[in-house]
Design an enzyme around this catalytic site. Structure first.
Site, PDB file in Angstrom:
ATOM      1  N   ASP A  19      43.903  46.087  48.114  1.00  0.00           N
ATOM      2  CA  ASP A  19      43.368  44.940  47.381  1.00  0.00           C
ATOM      3  C   ASP A  19      42.223  45.438  46.493  1.00  0.00           C
ATOM      4  OD1 ASP A  19      43.262  42.242  46.740  1.00  0.00           O
ATOM      5  OD2 ASP A  19      42.199  41.646  48.546  1.00  0.00           O
ATOM      6  N   ALA A  22      37.117  43.655  44.767  1.00  0.00           N
ATOM      7  CA  ALA A  22      35.710  44.021  44.972  1.00  0.00           C
ATOM      8  C   ALA A  22      35.381  45.439  44.508  1.00  0.00           C
ATOM      9  CB  ALA A  22      35.352  43.856  46.439  1.00  0.00           C
ATOM     10  N   ALA A  23      36.343  46.144  43.964  1.00  0.00           N
ATOM     11  CA  ALA A  23      36.119  47.560  43.628  1.00  0.00           C
ATOM     12  C   ALA A  23      34.966  47.759  42.653  1.00  0.00           C
ATOM     13  CB  ALA A  23      37.395  48.172  43.067  1.00  0.00           C
ATOM     14  N   GLY A  24      34.925  46.994  41.592  1.00  0.00           N
ATOM     15  CA  GLY A  24      33.864  47.141  40.599  1.00  0.00           C
ATOM     16  C   GLY A  24      32.499  46.783  41.151  1.00  0.00           C
ATOM     17  N   ASP A  25      32.427  45.701  41.905  1.00  0.00           N
ATOM     18  CA  ASP A  25      31.155  45.298  42.509  1.00  0.00           C
ATOM     19  C   ASP A  25      30.682  46.336  43.521  1.00  0.00           C
ATOM     20  OD1 ASP A  25      31.074  42.952  41.037  1.00  0.00           O
ATOM     21  OD2 ASP A  25      32.033  41.769  42.610  1.00  0.00           O
ATOM     22  N   ARG A  58      41.032  47.968  51.766  1.00  0.00           N
ATOM     23  CA  ARG A  58      40.910  46.797  52.638  1.00  0.00           C
ATOM     24  C   ARG A  58      41.172  45.518  51.862  1.00  0.00           C
ATOM     25  NH1 ARG A  58      35.011  48.546  55.057  1.00  0.00           N
ATOM     26  NH2 ARG A  58      35.701  50.479  56.029  1.00  0.00           N
ATOM     27  N   GLY A  60      40.436  41.570  50.807  1.00  0.00           N
ATOM     28  CA  GLY A  60      39.298  40.684  50.652  1.00  0.00           C
ATOM     29  C   GLY A  60      38.255  41.252  49.703  1.00  0.00           C
ATOM     30  N   SER A  64      35.532  43.594  52.417  1.00  0.00           N
ATOM     31  CA  SER A  64      36.107  44.924  52.205  1.00  0.00           C
ATOM     32  C   SER A  64      35.048  45.978  51.895  1.00  0.00           C
ATOM     33  CB  SER A  64      37.119  44.885  51.060  1.00  0.00           C
ATOM     34  OG  SER A  64      36.474  44.645  49.825  1.00  0.00           O
TER      35      SER A  64
END
Length: 80
Positions: A19, A22-25, A58, A60, A64
């Site tokens: 998923d 949230a990768a950038g954050d 992960r 979410g 995550s």
């Protein structure tokens, strides 16, 4: 004299993506954390890259994002 405009490449981690929201954050937060913690830009970017990679494994968004212990364990046990 140091060139403040240098360019560098940080190699990514080979992870199984679950998923991505949230990768950038996660990357931005980890980068800021590392810079405030005294790391140079090169090291801070490498740390942020690892945190972003771990985050996408992960599901979410907030849930995550790894804590510092998880991030450090991921970095020490991973090969790029």
């Amino acid at each position: 004299m140091t060139n403040k405009n240098r360019t560098f490449l940080i190699e990514g981690y080979d992870v199984e993506v679950v998923d991505t929201p949230a990768a950038g954050d996660a990357f931005a937060g980890a980068l800021a954390t590392a810079l405030v913690g005294g790391k140079d830009l090169w090291s801070a970017t490498g740390f942020a890259n690892a945190v972003g990679a771990l985050t996408v494994t992960r599901s979410g968004a907030q849930v995550s994002m790894p804590d510092m212990d998880e991030a450090e364990q991921f970095i020490s046990s991973s090969t790029k």
